[in-house]
Design an enzyme around this catalytic site. Sequence first.
Site, PDB file in Angstrom:
ATOM      1  CG  HIS A   1      -2.045   0.190   2.218  1.00  0.00           C
ATOM      2  ND1 HIS A   1      -2.991  -0.733   1.823  1.00  0.00           N
ATOM      3  CD2 HIS A   1      -1.367   0.530   1.090  1.00  0.00           C
ATOM      4  CE1 HIS A   1      -2.874  -0.953   0.538  1.00  0.00           C
ATOM      5  NE2 HIS A   1      -1.903  -0.199   0.056  1.00  0.00           N
TER       6      HIS A   1
ATOM      7  CG  HIS B   1      -2.651   4.312  -5.727  1.00  0.00           C
ATOM      8  ND1 HIS B   1      -2.268   2.996  -5.596  1.00  0.00           N
ATOM      9  CD2 HIS B   1      -3.864   4.409  -5.117  1.00  0.00           C
ATOM     10  CE1 HIS B   1      -3.197   2.330  -4.948  1.00  0.00           C
ATOM     11  NE2 HIS B   1      -4.183   3.161  -4.648  1.00  0.00           N
TER      12      HIS B   1
END
Length: 337
Positions: free
Chosen positions: A117, A73
């Site tokens: 992110h 992930h």
Amino acid sequence: MRIRNRKVNVRLVINYSILTILFIYIFIHSMLAIVDQLTRATTHLEVQAQIGCNGRQEFCTRKYSNITHIATHDAPFIGVLPMENQNVDITTQLDAGIRFLQAQTHRNAFGKLSLCHTSCLMKDAGLVKDYFKIIKYWLDKHPQEVITILLTNGDHLNVTEFEKPFQQSGIVPYAYVPHADANQWTLDSWPTLGQLIANNTRLVAFVDYNANQSKIPYLLNEFSYFWETPYNTLDPAFAQCMLDRPASLKAKPASDPAVRQRMYIMNHFLDTKVLGMVVPNRRDAKQTNAWRGRGSIGEHAERCGGMYGKAPAAVLVDYFDRGQVFKAQNGLNGFAL
């Protein structure tokens, strides 16, 4: 006037106090993560032997849709800060045996597609084209390996914006393109790993939103082939396996062919809340990524398998180098441990 000034001063004190607490948390978190990194620096990640297909002879005759992969992930976000989900770089992940990489993408301040992110202001891990180049170089050196990449289109951009990074990296010749007459969500329509390797179509690429296979046939629509369990989980027991995405399938029962005939991604990364913010739970990663025990990969997968009649195709994890992820992968694929 004095009352107004006093109110302003109180607000400043509160704001500075919050910022100070946040700074202290980030500092402590980073120090603990650095200590964790130094402690594990003496533990060398083993390089997976290049045997058969993706490290197993048995995989050569298995359909792509009948294999469980451990998936990293937020694979490119590497480091010790709260917005970083892995400890080692992409090449090291691949060398260790990871064959499924997930990454967030956003357009950066210069208009380039980048690995960011949530926001490129929070974390920018570089250009998407450079990420593809790293993967291509690894594929060049490992002719018996098939890699899956899953991209999240965080800004919901037109999918054609992904074409340039793919082309610039030189990775497109490796990309798998399904037959035009293949039923997208039928498990049996997938080739075996041996067939993908023989055809040298050893990259399987998905994007979560705005896919258009008539324009970019090698960038597949994630939710035509997969569904996902919930993410941002705060429960260390991972006590549920409900179908979370896509929304079009949420109301369907587990027995519905549209659910049964798709692969699924089991989101198995644990988060925690700090000052209202959801951040990765690094502290408990060893247990979260264990094969057995409360909240382990094995326990979670058994729960989901009982509901849907099959193992997940991908188990998405943080800090894959903590715990027993490859033992879990072998167990879920039916191999002796």
